[in-house]
Structures are given as structure tokens and as C-alpha cells.
Design an enzyme around this catalytic site. Structure first.
Site, PDB file in Angstrom:
ATOM      1  N   ASP A   1      33.708  33.173  48.738  1.00 13.99           N
ATOM      2  CA  ASP A   1      33.690  32.094  48.259  1.00 13.99           C
ATOM      3  C   ASP A   1      33.065  31.422  47.122  1.00 13.99           C
ATOM      4  O   ASP A   1      32.919  30.121  47.174  1.00 13.99           O
ATOM      5  CB  ASP A   1      33.930  31.144  49.484  1.00 13.99           C
TER       6      ASP A   1
ATOM      7  N   GLY B   1      40.770  34.443  49.772  1.00 15.77           N
ATOM      8  CA  GLY B   1      41.676  33.211  49.261  1.00 15.77           C
ATOM      9  C   GLY B   1      40.999  32.613  47.990  1.00 15.77           C
ATOM     10  O   GLY B   1      39.738  32.341  47.804  1.00 15.77           O
ATOM     11  N   HIS B   2      41.740  32.259  47.017  1.00 19.32           N
ATOM     12  CA  HIS B   2      41.271  31.667  45.756  1.00 19.32           C
ATOM     13  C   HIS B   2      42.284  30.385  45.772  1.00 19.32           C
ATOM     14  O   HIS B   2      43.367  30.739  45.846  1.00 19.32           O
ATOM     15  CB  HIS B   2      41.494  32.499  44.533  1.00 19.32           C
TER      16      HIS B   2
ATOM     17  N   GLN C   1      35.774  38.660  48.672  1.00 22.71           N
ATOM     18  CA  GLN C   1      34.583  38.558  49.340  1.00 22.71           C
ATOM     19  C   GLN C   1      33.294  38.546  48.669  1.00 22.71           C
ATOM     20  O   GLN C   1      33.475  38.209  47.370  1.00 22.71           O
ATOM     21  CB  GLN C   1      34.441  39.677  50.507  1.00 22.71           C
TER      22      GLN C   1
ATOM     23  N   LYS D   1      35.285  32.831  42.482  1.00 19.71           N
ATOM     24  CA  LYS D   1      35.724  33.956  41.649  1.00 19.71           C
ATOM     25  C   LYS D   1      37.053  33.582  41.066  1.00 19.71           C
ATOM     26  O   LYS D   1      37.206  33.980  39.729  1.00 19.71           O
ATOM     27  CB  LYS D   1      35.636  35.094  42.437  1.00 19.71           C
TER      28      LYS D   1
HETATM   29  P1  IMP Z   1      37.236  40.276  58.062  1.00 16.83           P
HETATM   30  O1  IMP Z   1      37.086  40.561  56.662  1.00 16.83           O
HETATM   31  O2  IMP Z   1      38.351  39.358  58.362  1.00 16.83           O
HETATM   32  O3  IMP Z   1      37.307  41.449  59.036  1.00 16.83           O
HETATM   33  O4  IMP Z   1      36.227  39.316  58.566  1.00 16.83           O
HETATM   34  C1  IMP Z   1      34.834  39.876  58.572  1.00 16.83           C
HETATM   35  C2  IMP Z   1      33.667  38.809  58.047  1.00 16.83           C
HETATM   36  O5  IMP Z   1      33.875  38.529  56.670  1.00 16.83           O
HETATM   37  C3  IMP Z   1      33.911  37.364  58.526  1.00 16.83           C
HETATM   38  O6  IMP Z   1      32.702  36.588  58.813  1.00 16.83           O
HETATM   39  C4  IMP Z   1      34.652  36.475  57.594  1.00 16.83           C
HETATM   40  O7  IMP Z   1      34.410  35.246  57.752  1.00 16.83           O
HETATM   41  C5  IMP Z   1      34.317  37.352  56.419  1.00 16.83           C
HETATM   42  N1  IMP Z   1      35.231  37.150  55.174  1.00 16.83           N
HETATM   43  C6  IMP Z   1      36.207  37.954  54.900  1.00 16.83           C
HETATM   44  N2  IMP Z   1      36.914  37.410  53.952  1.00 16.83           N
HETATM   45  C7  IMP Z   1      35.929  36.528  53.251  1.00 16.83           C
HETATM   46  C8  IMP Z   1      36.253  35.615  52.112  1.00 16.83           C
HETATM   47  O8  IMP Z   1      37.205  35.704  51.439  1.00 16.83           O
HETATM   48  N3  IMP Z   1      35.241  34.723  52.052  1.00 16.83           N
HETATM   49  C9  IMP Z   1      34.493  34.331  52.971  1.00 16.83           C
HETATM   50  N4  IMP Z   1      34.263  35.036  54.092  1.00 16.83           N
HETATM   51  C10 IMP Z   1      34.984  36.297  54.200  1.00 16.83           C
END
Ligand code: IMP
Length: 427
Positions: A13, A40-41, A223, A16
Site C-alpha cells: 500500500d 489493491g490500487h 504487496q 505503487k
Molecule cells: P495474504 O496475501 O492474503 O495471504 O495475506 C498475508 C498478509 O499479507 C496479510 O497480513 C495481509 O494483510 C498482507 N497483504 C496481502 N496483500 C496485501 C496488500 O496488497 N497490501 C497490504 N498488505 C497485504
């Protein structure tokens, strides 16, 4: 020849989306290489606000081809919804390509994501619940279904029959969940195949041809580096490689093509989900940053944990990725706060260190060592040139640059494309 990688330097977040959109103007291809619709963007242009989860945001430019690479995991329903949403906003989707090697997030992956999180209890990771971890587990276990498999109906039935037996046993016997019907799932896969057929293709030849023609490629990270499966804050990470290595494996391109690695950092820190965050502000300042910057997840709507800029983590990720330059985003959010802080070291077991620890428990024990800065008296919001920034903001930005150990190429002072200060042209 050149590829330019855009990598999140923190816990995701970082903004990007805006940077990718901004740089896409000079690119031919924008390609996603890891993660899925956990990302998510939001991109704001003069045509309105656009939300992206899987599709590279560069497709907003009419000359850009968008690629979802082999390293991405794709939820076909989420992809179809995003395609139709963008089409409804008059974005041309004929330039989108989905690698036939990208893995499919199946409904049982989503179910298992929830069941596994519940079973972890207090140790839950706080995943986005989109089935990301279970989909990558199956990829590594060599029982994944790939996007190309959706086009091979006969082969699909036989693999799905074998896999579903395993999954249903796990879901019902270990977790007491409801089993999936093979017939229904097979039918859904066939529908996905038919609806997405025109997008699914080998991405390798398209990327290689573009590189041979010396076209510009933008590699869009998802991420952040601190959520990388290997190098992040394990086990509180995502299940893919969000750092620069993931760009090569997640698209099938050689590192020799990567000319620039551009790290994206927010002027403060946020994190969603569990895991230590040394600079977290559990007070009214953290709350004020969250509300001013609307720090709520684009994908899940969860409030993001907010804290001061953590230069120990930031320098670790800059070094790890070999960042050639960095972009500082959301500087305007700090307008009006005084004093401001930057964490320059951690205190761990009575010793001061600037090394980022490898274990979750060590990170939990780290206390931030701060440098304080007076706030600034004029807003930075909307500034387009460094000379428009108050001296206090320039000092803050330059100190971050020094701590990162790589030059800053851009500073973002607002959500619009124009609200950007260029310090060093990238493309
Ligand atoms: P997962 O990717 O859904 O398995 O989540 C694993 C960890 O990564 C969790 O703490 C999520 O909140 C974090 N996470 C996954 N995608 C994002 C993102 O795009 N932005 C921020 N945190 C993310």
C-alpha cells in the site's frame, strides 16, 4: 531492451498504483509478476477513479499492453469482474493478456484460507482471505490448476477429480467444512475458460519480443518487500516473492534486462494484518494519520496500522532489492504534524542496531530509536517542484534519502498524476 521494476519497499500500500500509472506513459508493456487479488490500487486520472486488484494499472494508457504474468495467482471471478468494471469505465481490455502458466485460485483455496486462519486462532496471519496462500501451496505441491488448463476441458476433468478428492478430505475431515461438488466446479471452470479464452496466452514470447525490439517494460510489483515470503517478516507475510527476484521468475525474464529497480515508500509506515510493526502509533497521532490518509485496505476495508517512517526496514528493503532509486509518496499526509519522527535504529536486548532482524520474535522485541524533525508551516499538498516545498519538508525528504542509501527520483504530494515532484527522470 530495458525493464523497469516497481517494488513496494514497506508492507504494501505504498502508492505503487499511482507511480505505475505515471510511468506507464513511457512504457509499452506493464506486467504484474506476483500476488493476486489480495492487492489493491486506486488510480485517479482526469477520467475518474479506477480500482485495480489484478490487472496492471498501466492499461489506462491506450498504447500499453497489460500482462498478468505466470507468477500471479488468478481468481477468475475477480478477474472477470475487474474486466467488466473497467470496460464500463470505457477502458479498452483488448490489450490485456493473462499468462497460460498463471495459477488459478479455486473456490476451495478461498475456503481453505478461511479455515486455516480460523485454526491458527491467536496466531492468525490476518490474510486477505482471497485464497492466496492455499493457491501458492498447491503450485509448490504441483497440484495447481493453471489458466491454460481452463482451456483443456478433458484434461481439466481428470486433474480436478484427483485434486478435489484430496481437498474435500482435508476440508471435511480436518476442518469440518463443507465439501465441493466436482460437477459444479468443473462446470464453473469451463465457463471461466470460455469467458477468458481470448485473454489466456503464453506471455513469454510477447515479453521476449518486446525486449528484442527494445520496447520498455514496466514490472509492477504487488504487496511490499516486507511481505515477501523469503525476505519479509515471516510467518506474517504473503505467499509469493514480492521482491525483485519475483519479477524475473514471475514473468520469465532475465535479470540482465532490468535496468532500474524503483522502490516505492510512503513518508510514514502502514501495515494490515498481524505481525510486529516497531514504529506503530497506537495513539491519536496514528489515528489522525489513518483518518487523514484514509488508510483502510482497498481489498478488505480493514483499518491499516499506522506508524512513523521506519528507515531500518526501508534501508533493508532498498539493499535487498538493489534499488536504483526510490519514490516517496503521501508526503502531504504529514502536513500539520509536529514533531515528526523517523526511526533510524532499533534497540534490541539493550543494544542499538540498524540491522533488520530475521525472526518475528526479535522484531517484536525491537524498540524504535527516533530522530525528531520539526513539522512544516506550509502545506506540501499538490506541490510539483522541490522549490515549492517548505524547508522543513525538504530536510525530512533528504534525510529519508540519506537513510535509504539510494537517490529519490520522485516525491508524490497528492493522488492526481500532476501532484508529483520529479527529482530525477526515470524513463
Ligand atoms: P495474504 O496475501 O492474503 O495471504 O495475506 C498475508 C498478509 O499479507 C496479510 O497480513 C495481509 O494483510 C498482507 N497483504 C496481502 N496483500 C496485501 C496488500 O496488497 N497490501 C497490504 N498488505 C497485504
Amino acid at each position: 531492451m530495458p525493464a523497469y521494476a516497481i517494488i513496494g519497499g514497506q508492507w504494501g500500500d505504498e502508492g505503487k498504483g499511482k507511480v505505475v500509472d505515471f510511468l506507464s506513459e513511457g512504457a509499452h508493456i506493464v506486467a504484474r509478476f506476483s500476488g493476486g487479488n489480495n492487492a489493491g490500487h486506486t488510480v485517479v486520472t482526469d477520467r475518474g477513479e479506477f480500482k485495480f486488484h489484478l490487472i496492471p494499472s498501466g492499461v489506462l494508457w491506450p498504447h500499453v499492453t497489460g500482462i498478468i504474468g505466470n507468477g500471479v495467482v488468478v481468481d477468475p471471478d475477480a478477474l472477470l469482474e475487474e474486466i467488466s468494471g473497467l470496460q464500463a469505465q470505457s477502458v479498452d481490455m483488448s490489450r490485456l493478456l493473462v499468462s497460460d502458466r498463471a495459477h488459478v485460485i479455486m473456490p476451495y483455496h478461498v475456503a481453505l484460507d478461511h479455515l486455516e486462519e480460523q485454526a491458527r486462532g491467536e496466531g492468525a496471519i490476518g490474510t486477505t482471505g482471497k485464497g492466496i496462500g492455499p493457491a501458492y501451496m498447491d503450485k509448490a505441491a504441483r497440484v495447481g490448476i493453471r489458466m491454460g488448463d481452463l482451456l483443456d476441458e478433458k484434461g481439466l476433468l481428470s486433474s480436478l477429480g484427483f485434486i478435489l478428492e484430496q481437498k474435500n478430505t482435508l476440508i471435511t475431515r480436518l476442518y469440518g467444512g463443507a465439501p465441493f461438488s466436482l460437477e459444479e466446479l468443473y462446470e464453473r471452470c469451463r465457463e471461466w475458460g470460455r469467458s477468458l479464452e481470448s485473454f489466456i496466452r503464453p506471455a513469454g514470447p510477447v515479453l521476449q519480443e518486446a525486449l528484442a525490439k527494445k520496447q520498455r517494460l514496466l514490472l509492477e510489483g504487488a504487496q511490499g518487500s516486507m511481505l515477501d515470503l523469503d525476505h519479509g517478516t515471516y510467518p506474517y507475510v504473503t505467499s509469493s516473492s514480492s521482491t525483485i527476484g519475483g519479477a524475473c521468475t514471475g514473468l520469465g525474464i532475465s535479470p540482465k534486462h532490468i535496468q532500474e529497480v524503483i522502490g516505492i515508500y510512503k513518508a510514514y509506515t502502514t501495515r494490515v494484518g498481524s505481525g510486529a510493526l516497531p514504529t506503530e502509533l497506537k495513539d491519536e497521532i496514528g489515528e489522525a494519520i489513518r483518518e487523514r490518509a484514509w488508510e483502510y485496505g482497498t481489498t478488505t476495508g480493514r483499518p491499516r496500522r499506522c506508524g512513523w517512517f521506519d528507515a531500518v526496514a526501508a534501508r533493508y528493503s532498498a539493499t535487498l532489492n538493489g534499488m536504483t532509486s526510490a519514490v516517496l509518496t503521501r508526503l502531504d499526509v504529514l502536513d500539520g504534524f509536529s514533531p515528526l519522527k523517523i526511526c533510524v535504529a532499533y534497540r534490541l536486548n539493550g543494544k542499538v542496531t540498524d540491522c533488520f532482524p530475521g525472526s518475528a520474535s526479535a522484531l517484536e522485541a525491537c524498540e524504535p530509536v527516533y530522530e525528531e524533525f520539526p513539522g512544516w508551516d506550509r502545506p506540501t499538498a499538490g506541490a510539483r517542484h522541490i522549490s515549492e516545498l517548505p524547508q522543513g519538508a525538504v530536510n525530512f525528504v533528504r534525510r529519508i534519502e540519506e537513510l535509504l542509501g539510494c537517490p529519490l527520483s520522485m516525491v508524490s504530494t497528492g493522488p492526481d498524476r500532476e501532484e508529483t515532484i520529479i527529482l530525477k527522470p526515470i524513463l
